[in-house]
Design a protein around this motif. Structure first.
Motif, PDB file in Angstrom:
ATOM      1  N   PHE A  52       0.720  -1.173   0.165  1.00  0.00           N
ATOM      2  CA  PHE A  52       0.019   0.101  -0.112  1.00  0.00           C
ATOM      3  C   PHE A  52       0.958   1.245  -0.131  1.00  0.00           C
ATOM      4  CE2 PHE A  52      -2.271  -3.301   2.303  1.00  0.00           C
ATOM      5  CZ  PHE A  52      -3.444  -3.513   1.395  1.00  0.00           C
ATOM      6  N   SER A  53       0.639   2.103  -0.679  1.00  0.00           N
ATOM      7  CA  SER A  53       1.386   3.518  -0.882  1.00  0.00           C
ATOM      8  C   SER A  53       1.003   4.277   0.340  1.00  0.00           C
ATOM      9  CB  SER A  53       0.960   4.191  -2.074  1.00  0.00           C
ATOM     10  OG  SER A  53      -0.195   4.670  -2.048  1.00  0.00           O
ATOM     11  N   SER A  54      -0.031   4.135   1.097  1.00  0.00           N
ATOM     12  CA  SER A  54      -0.378   4.998   2.339  1.00  0.00           C
ATOM     13  C   SER A  54      -1.428   4.346   3.153  1.00  0.00           C
ATOM     14  CB  SER A  54      -0.918   6.308   1.668  1.00  0.00           C
ATOM     15  OG  SER A  54      -2.465   6.064   1.155  1.00  0.00           O
ATOM     16  N   LYS A  55      -1.444   4.923   4.480  1.00  0.00           N
ATOM     17  CA  LYS A  55      -2.410   4.385   5.267  1.00  0.00           C
ATOM     18  C   LYS A  55      -3.865   4.322   4.833  1.00  0.00           C
ATOM     19  CE  LYS A  55      -2.769   8.128   8.411  1.00  0.00           C
ATOM     20  NZ  LYS A  55      -2.796   9.043   9.500  1.00  0.00           N
ATOM     21  N   GLU A  56      -4.111   5.572   4.078  1.00  0.00           N
ATOM     22  CA  GLU A  56      -5.617   5.726   3.437  1.00  0.00           C
ATOM     23  C   GLU A  56      -5.804   4.691   2.560  1.00  0.00           C
ATOM     24  OE1 GLU A  56      -4.154   9.296   5.172  1.00  0.00           O
ATOM     25  OE2 GLU A  56      -3.113   8.176   3.721  1.00  0.00           O
ATOM     26  N   GLU A  57      -4.734   4.140   1.586  1.00  0.00           N
ATOM     27  CA  GLU A  57      -5.102   3.037   0.828  1.00  0.00           C
ATOM     28  C   GLU A  57      -5.503   1.546   1.561  1.00  0.00           C
ATOM     29  OE1 GLU A  57      -2.557   2.156  -2.363  1.00  0.00           O
ATOM     30  OE2 GLU A  57      -3.021   4.173  -3.602  1.00  0.00           O
ATOM     31  N   ASN A 118     -11.935  11.265   1.505  1.00  0.00           N
ATOM     32  CA  ASN A 118     -12.334  11.902   0.323  1.00  0.00           C
ATOM     33  C   ASN A 118     -11.220  12.902  -0.233  1.00  0.00           C
ATOM     34  OD1 ASN A 118     -14.954  10.924  -0.404  1.00  0.00           O
ATOM     35  ND2 ASN A 118     -15.617  12.328   1.388  1.00  0.00           N
ATOM     36  N   ARG A 119     -10.478  13.329   0.590  1.00  0.00           N
ATOM     37  CA  ARG A 119      -9.262  14.215   0.528  1.00  0.00           C
ATOM     38  C   ARG A 119      -8.372  13.678  -0.153  1.00  0.00           C
ATOM     39  NH1 ARG A 119      -9.918  16.238   5.482  1.00  0.00           N
ATOM     40  NH2 ARG A 119      -7.993  15.752   6.175  1.00  0.00           N
ATOM     41  N   LYS A 120      -7.848  12.597   0.361  1.00  0.00           N
ATOM     42  CA  LYS A 120      -6.488  11.687   0.047  1.00  0.00           C
ATOM     43  C   LYS A 120      -6.802  10.663  -1.195  1.00  0.00           C
ATOM     44  CE  LYS A 120      -3.565  13.023   3.478  1.00  0.00           C
ATOM     45  NZ  LYS A 120      -2.696  13.570   3.310  1.00  0.00           N
ATOM     46  N   LEU A 121      -7.924  10.095  -1.365  1.00  0.00           N
ATOM     47  CA  LEU A 121      -8.297   9.225  -2.460  1.00  0.00           C
ATOM     48  C   LEU A 121      -9.613   9.512  -3.121  1.00  0.00           C
ATOM     49  CD1 LEU A 121      -7.633   5.963  -0.477  1.00  0.00           C
ATOM     50  CD2 LEU A 121      -5.998   7.188  -1.723  1.00  0.00           C
TER      51      LEU A 121
END
Length: 201
Positions: A52-57, A118-121
């Protein structure tokens, strides 16, 4: 960075999904760090970024999995032999309970996690929202075909389902002692109203 076999990759991926979910439930998306996650999984930070590229992903992937489980359970309802009113009431009750009993799904909407996603992805969340609406419309169309729901705009009925889901955010204001009875009564009225309308049409 170590090279992993396919089996090891799958084990690490599952560990990230399981441990990540536990940590997100405990701390929320904003307060959780990648360090928290990799420590719980017993892997290095570099290994995390292979998946994963980020915790959001990671959070988004867990959210999709939870929604798929919810969808599977709801689809099972259509196989049960229930009267139109019973089927509709069960559909509403099950939809509500699957969120009410799932601390991860509660976390998504109670904190600012949804807004952060919504902001990050933005593209993924737009697609997720679209897929959710399409699944809801598909379920509503199935209920219409079976004469359970009146022939109406499916988006309106999906909106009513979503409105019931949002009521749980006001449990405290309504009163936790009476809240279960309030929800049960609302669902009873909606199921009764829809099935009567379906018979007239």
């Amino acid at each position: 960075m170590p090279k992993f076999t396919e089996q090891e990759k799958e084990q690490i991926r599952q560990s990230l999904l399981i441990k990540g979910k536990e940590i997100f439930i405990k701390y929320g998306l904003t307060k959780t760090s990648i360090d928290d996650i990799v420590l719980a999984c017993g892997i290095g930070k570099g290994s995390f970024y292979k998946f994963f590229s980020s915790k959001e992903e990671l959070y988004y992937e867990i959210l999709k999995n939870e929604e798929e489980i919810r969808e599977t359970v709801l689809n099972e309802l259509f196989r049960e032999k229930l009267s139109p009113k019973e089927l509709l009431a069960s559909f509403f009750h099950t939809s509500f309970e699957l969120v009410e009993e799932n601390p991860f799904l509660q976390q998504v909407f109670q904190n600012d996690d949804h807004e952060r996603l919504n902001r990050k992805l933005p593209e993924q969340m737009l697609e997720f929202s679209k897929e959710n609406t399409e699944r809801g419309i598909h379920a509503v169309n199935m209920l219409m075909e079976r004469g359970v729901l009146p022939q109406d705009d499916p988006k309106v009925i999906v909106g009513i389902i979503q409105a019931i889901m949002m009521i749980r955010l006001h449990k405290h204001e309504i009163g936790e002692d009476v809240f279960p009875k309030v929800i049960a009564q609302i669902i009873e009225f909606i199921a009764e109203g829809f099935t009567k309308e379906a018979k007239r049409k």
